[in-house]
Design an enzyme around this catalytic site. Structure first.
Site, PDB file in Angstrom:
ATOM      1  N   GLU A 422       0.819  -1.217   0.000  1.00 40.88           N
ATOM      2  CA  GLU A 422       0.000   0.000   0.000  1.00 40.88           C
ATOM      3  C   GLU A 422       0.853   1.267   0.000  1.00 40.88           C
ATOM      4  O   GLU A 422       0.477   2.280   0.565  1.00 40.88           O
ATOM      5  CB  GLU A 422      -0.977   0.016   1.185  1.00 40.88           C
ATOM      6  N   GLY A 423       1.980   1.189  -0.663  1.00 39.01           N
ATOM      7  CA  GLY A 423       2.918   2.308  -0.704  1.00 39.01           C
ATOM      8  C   GLY A 423       3.922   2.149   0.410  1.00 39.01           C
ATOM      9  O   GLY A 423       3.570   2.139   1.593  1.00 39.01           O
TER      10      GLY A 423
END
Length: 563
Positions: A422-423
């Site tokens: 998610e980054g």
């Protein structure tokens, strides 16, 4: 020791630290009464403790597997998932119009923490489904909403997010997956995606893929990307799973942890898809899902820290080496700082969720700005704390922590991915000093004003703690202004330590608030005396800039004696 859901700790933070009650005072969330919150936390705690936690070890020892193209989940996962779905937990915060309960995101995140503590590999399934629900609620057509949302909310179907490709990781704009318009208004999707969490499933009757792809007339980079709903089984006229779509699972990734979660390499071979949102504007829709997931991943970090610490504390109570080792000063240091860090990280995550709820309920820009600013902090700090505490828990076990049979190592292996997906946490930090500073630092300064005011208010009751928190916040304000005055690349060089410093100061603020509202003064002292001081070193690194890093020749990183 078996995991026990920390219902009382979570309820205290909601009630006394992040002021959850203000959400219940809004028209939108009027049903979130104290009685409802207590009932939901209690029942979710029982589900996590009694039903989900028992399958965690089986997921690690018996990973999901692919047999002749058919996904087989870990033992007990299907039954545990059905209990979660049938209880209505997946659609807790979703719109009631399509089968959700319409309750606050803060309450949903509290529930997610307990289920993620119990079994992270399983909880990833509903987390991604919840993100897909939110993306469809905001960007889906009425037809897509009517068809997909009731089944996603009920847990009949599950959702995935398909971004990453072999040549396009964090640089999503480099993707090569293609979309072509079909005469019937649908699209044909062709390409390969990797690292797709729960990309296939035998615990639900259909898997719904949100896929980023580029149409022939889509421009370069992220601005030319579109988003498509591509189900594993194409719904028939009655809305039931019908014919197989032209997609398949190529293989499952062999991972360090979360073995029970099938992480798939997906191949889309002219698969039928439906547009979500507008053509060429898919990233906006996908970011809705990603932002929901980022806070959820921060909570996962807290969740694994909680489970790991519970096991470490139980072991320290039972292990005798010249008396129970829980009485040894260094063991007490490890356990105490871990508990203090969990309290701070949990408070940050729940405060972020409260800001999201207040933004939705009030429509006020200030709440939206606060939620946006806190999201990268919650994600990065929550997962950093998760990794630190899980690592410390292995250390508390000593040599036994390195032995797989104790289960301590699983928490460390499982949580390690959370700081990447998610980054990455580096991307979160760059977002914080980049996009989140685009307001000239207004959101950051508003939060710092709140911390300073809180310290002033606490001077009469807790003068020494209040002084240290005030001084840290004032120093952080100066550093924030310094970074605002620098160019972006210089900020990026110090982004990670800056985020860490902000999180430490914010965590101290929540500990101080707790200490003046009936919480543990002793735990607040541990945090302020042992964890907070690290902010000074973080800020020194944040302000060091880019020059010393650029002065190094790349050959130095390979071990050569270059200048």
């Amino acid at each position: 020791m078996a995991y026990q859901a920390p219902v009382e700790q979570i309820a205290y933070i909601l009630d006394r630290v992040v002021d959850f009650a203000r959400i219940g005072d809004t028209d939108r969330f009027a049903e979130a009464t104290p009685e409802t919150v207590t009932a939901i936390l209690t029942e979710a705690g029982k589900l996590a403790t009694d039903v989900i936690a028992p399958v965690n070890r089986a997921g690690d020892l018996h990973p999901a597997r692919l047999e002749n193209g058919v996904l087989r989940s870990s033992p007990g996962f299907a039954q545990a998932f059905r209990a979660l779905a049938e209880g209505g937990w997946i659609g807790l915060a979703a719109d009631p119009e399509h089968g959700g309960m319409g309750l606050p995101q803060a309450l949903n995140m509290a529930v997610n923490e307990m289920t993620a503590s119990a079994c992270l590999a399983l909880q990833l399934n509903p987390l991604l489904t919840q993100g897909q629900i939110e993306a469809l609620e905001h960007h889906g057509s009425d037809a897509l909403k009517a068809l997909y949302l009731p089944k996603l909310n009920s847990g009949e179907w599950s959702g995935t997010m398909n971004l990453t490709e072999p040549g396009a990781g964090s640089d999503v704009g480099a993707l090569t997956t293609k979309a072509e318009r079909a005469p019937d208004g649908t699209y044909r999707i062709t390409g390969q995606k990797i690292f797709i969490t729960w990309g296939d499933s035998d615990v639900t009757s259909n898997v719904c893929h949100l896929v980023l792809a580029r149409l022939p007339d889509g421009g370069a980079g992220t601005k030319g990307i579109s988003l498509f709903m591509v189900p594993k089984l194409i719904p028939d006229d009655a809305g039931d799973p019908g014919q197989p779509n032209d997609l398949r699972v190529v293989s499952l990734e062999h991972k360090l942890g979360i073995h029970g979660s099938p992480t798939c390499v997906m191949s889309f071979e002219g698969a039928t898809g439906w547009i979500v949102g507008e053509e060429h504007k898919g990233m906006a829709a996908m970011f809705t899902m990603m932002n929901c997931a980022r806070l959820g991943v921060g909570i996962q970090g807290v969740a694994q820290a909680e489970a790991a610490l519970q096991q470490a504390a139980a072991y320290a109570s039972e292990r005798v080496q010249m008396g129970p080792i829980i009485r040894h000063p260094d063991v007490r240091r490890m356990l105490a700082t871990s508990r203090a860090e969990i309290f701070a990280a949990r408070s940050i995550c729940l405060a972020c969720a409260v800001a999201i709820d207040m933004s939705r309920a009030s429509g006020e820009a200030d709440w939206a700005a606060r939620a946006a600013f806190l999201t990268p902090i919650a994600k990065a700090h929550g997962t950093d704390v998760g990794t630190r505490v899980a690592d410390t828990a292995v250390q508390v076990h000593g040599g036994m922590g390195y032995i797989e049979e104790t289960g301590a190592a699983q928490y460390l292996r499982d949580v390690r991915i959370t700081s990447i997906y998610e980054g990455t946490n580096g991307i979160q930090a760059m977002d914080l000093v980049g996009r989140k500073f685009a307001d000239g630092g207004a959101a950051a300064m508003t939060l710092l004003d709140e911390i300073l005011d809180g310290a002033k208010s606490a001077q009469g009751e807790q003068p020494d703690l209040a002084h240290d928190v005030w001084q840290a916040a004032e120093t952080l304000r100066e550093a924030t202004q310094d970074l605002l005055d620098r160019d972006l690349t210089d900020r990026f060089a110090g982004a990670v330590p800056y985020l860490a410093a902000f999180a430490r100061v914010l965590g101290a603020h929540y500990h101080l608030r707790a200490a003046t509202r009936g919480g543990s003064v002793a735990l607040a002292r541990v945090y302020v005396s042992r964890v907070l001081p690290q902010y000074a070193g973080d800020l020194a690194a944040a302000r060091a800039g880019l020059a010393d890093l650029e002065a190094l020749d790349d050959a130095v990183f390979l071990g050569q004696m270059a200048g």
